[in-house]
Design a protein around this motif. Sequence first.
Motif, PDB file in Angstrom:
ATOM      1  N   HIS A  80       0.846  -1.201   0.000  1.00 57.05           N
ATOM      2  CA  HIS A  80       0.000   0.000   0.000  1.00 57.05           C
ATOM      3  C   HIS A  80       0.877   1.245   0.000  1.00 57.05           C
ATOM      4  CE1 HIS A  80       0.731  -0.812   4.331  1.00 57.05           C
ATOM      5  NE2 HIS A  80       0.945   0.493   4.332  1.00 57.05           N
ATOM      6  N   HIS A  89       4.731   0.554   1.096  1.00 60.84           N
ATOM      7  CA  HIS A  89       4.962  -0.435   2.150  1.00 60.84           C
ATOM      8  C   HIS A  89       4.545  -1.816   1.655  1.00 60.84           C
ATOM      9  CE1 HIS A  89       4.741   2.817   5.524  1.00 60.84           C
ATOM     10  NE2 HIS A  89       5.939   2.733   4.968  1.00 60.84           N
ATOM     11  N   HIS A 137       1.530   5.572   1.001  1.00 54.50           N
ATOM     12  CA  HIS A 137       1.310   6.783   1.787  1.00 54.50           C
ATOM     13  C   HIS A 137       1.874   7.970   0.999  1.00 54.50           C
ATOM     14  CE1 HIS A 137       0.585   4.449   5.555  1.00 54.50           C
ATOM     15  NE2 HIS A 137       1.424   3.590   4.991  1.00 54.50           N
ATOM     16  N   THR A 181       2.327   1.727  11.270  1.00 54.94           N
ATOM     17  CA  THR A 181       2.250   3.198  11.308  1.00 54.94           C
ATOM     18  C   THR A 181       0.804   3.688  11.409  1.00 54.94           C
ATOM     19  OG1 THR A 181       2.124   3.540   8.905  1.00 54.94           O
ATOM     20  CG2 THR A 181       4.329   3.328   9.875  1.00 54.94           C
ATOM     21  N   GLU A 211       6.452   8.474   4.943  1.00 54.17           N
ATOM     22  CA  GLU A 211       6.394   8.404   6.403  1.00 54.17           C
ATOM     23  C   GLU A 211       7.807   8.495   6.964  1.00 54.17           C
ATOM     24  OE1 GLU A 211       3.514   5.035   7.266  1.00 54.17           O
ATOM     25  OE2 GLU A 211       2.417   6.874   7.743  1.00 54.17           O
TER      26      GLU A 211
HETATM   27 ZN    ZN Z   1       1.940   1.711   5.575  1.00 58.09          ZN
END
Ligand code: ZN
Length: 278
Positions: free
Chosen positions: A131, A150, A133, A218, A137
């Motif tokens: 997935h 990730h 972000h 996270t 991050e």
């Molecule tokens: Zn993630």
Amino acid sequence: MNTTRKCLLFVVLVGLTAAMAAAQSWNHDPNSPIGPNRWGFLGGNYNSFATCGSIVGASTSLTEVGKKQTPVDVLPPTAITSVLQDIAFRYRDTPFVVENTGHVVEVPYENGSEIRIGPGLPDEYKLLQFHFHAPSEHTIKGKLADAELHLVHQNALGELAVVGVLLQIDNAHPNPLFDTIMFGAPLNSGDHELAGEINARDLLPRSRSYYTYTGSLTTPPCTEGVHWFVMAQAVGISKAAVDRLHLIVSMFPNYGGYPNNNRPVRPLNGRAVLFNRE
Ligand SMILES: [Zn+2]
């Protein structure tokens, strides 16, 4: 039961249900009452998000809050160069499905793909999903990348290993699979099944050098004990596809138009970050 008591019970039940529902709503907006600075307090009666802690320094008396959280700032000069096992990626093709979970854009992975980080059975982690972000991050020397991938894996003991790949806008060399996923992702919560198959291998950087440390999920419940591997080399992506990801995030329920889904970095609290050169 008389009517008044029935009525009271109803009110209590509705109240409880509302409280439980509220306990499960969260977003990524640091200025929101359900944002990352407040996640540690949103776990309902069982305090199930306590590990997320609070970035503003509050602690809870109920339980030790998370001290080994993710993401962190990775500082190349202070990361300790070590001779570690290279990651062997054994990814097969998987049917192309894109999910909008309301918190990330995710691609579930069919059984049969894995990474290996050592000779033992617990060193073999099966790829479950990947997935995205945006922005990133993890930070490198305090600097965010434009997005982060990730790849989430699990071994036979149930332990998680996540491979993080920083994604940086490079319109001259954009990753075609990132484009395909972002423009195939549904704008509203749910799944899109698309034609053909994809391979997560096509999202990896050429260099296999990585940083590694022990951290957490996270997103709530921020569970710790996750083995993190952040690839040292970034992958190029198109600005159009990143813009599309921000648009999708801004339409997540409970996000109120907030366009980012990255958790702010957390302190290392004495943890070492190791660097393995390929
Ligand atoms: Zn993630």
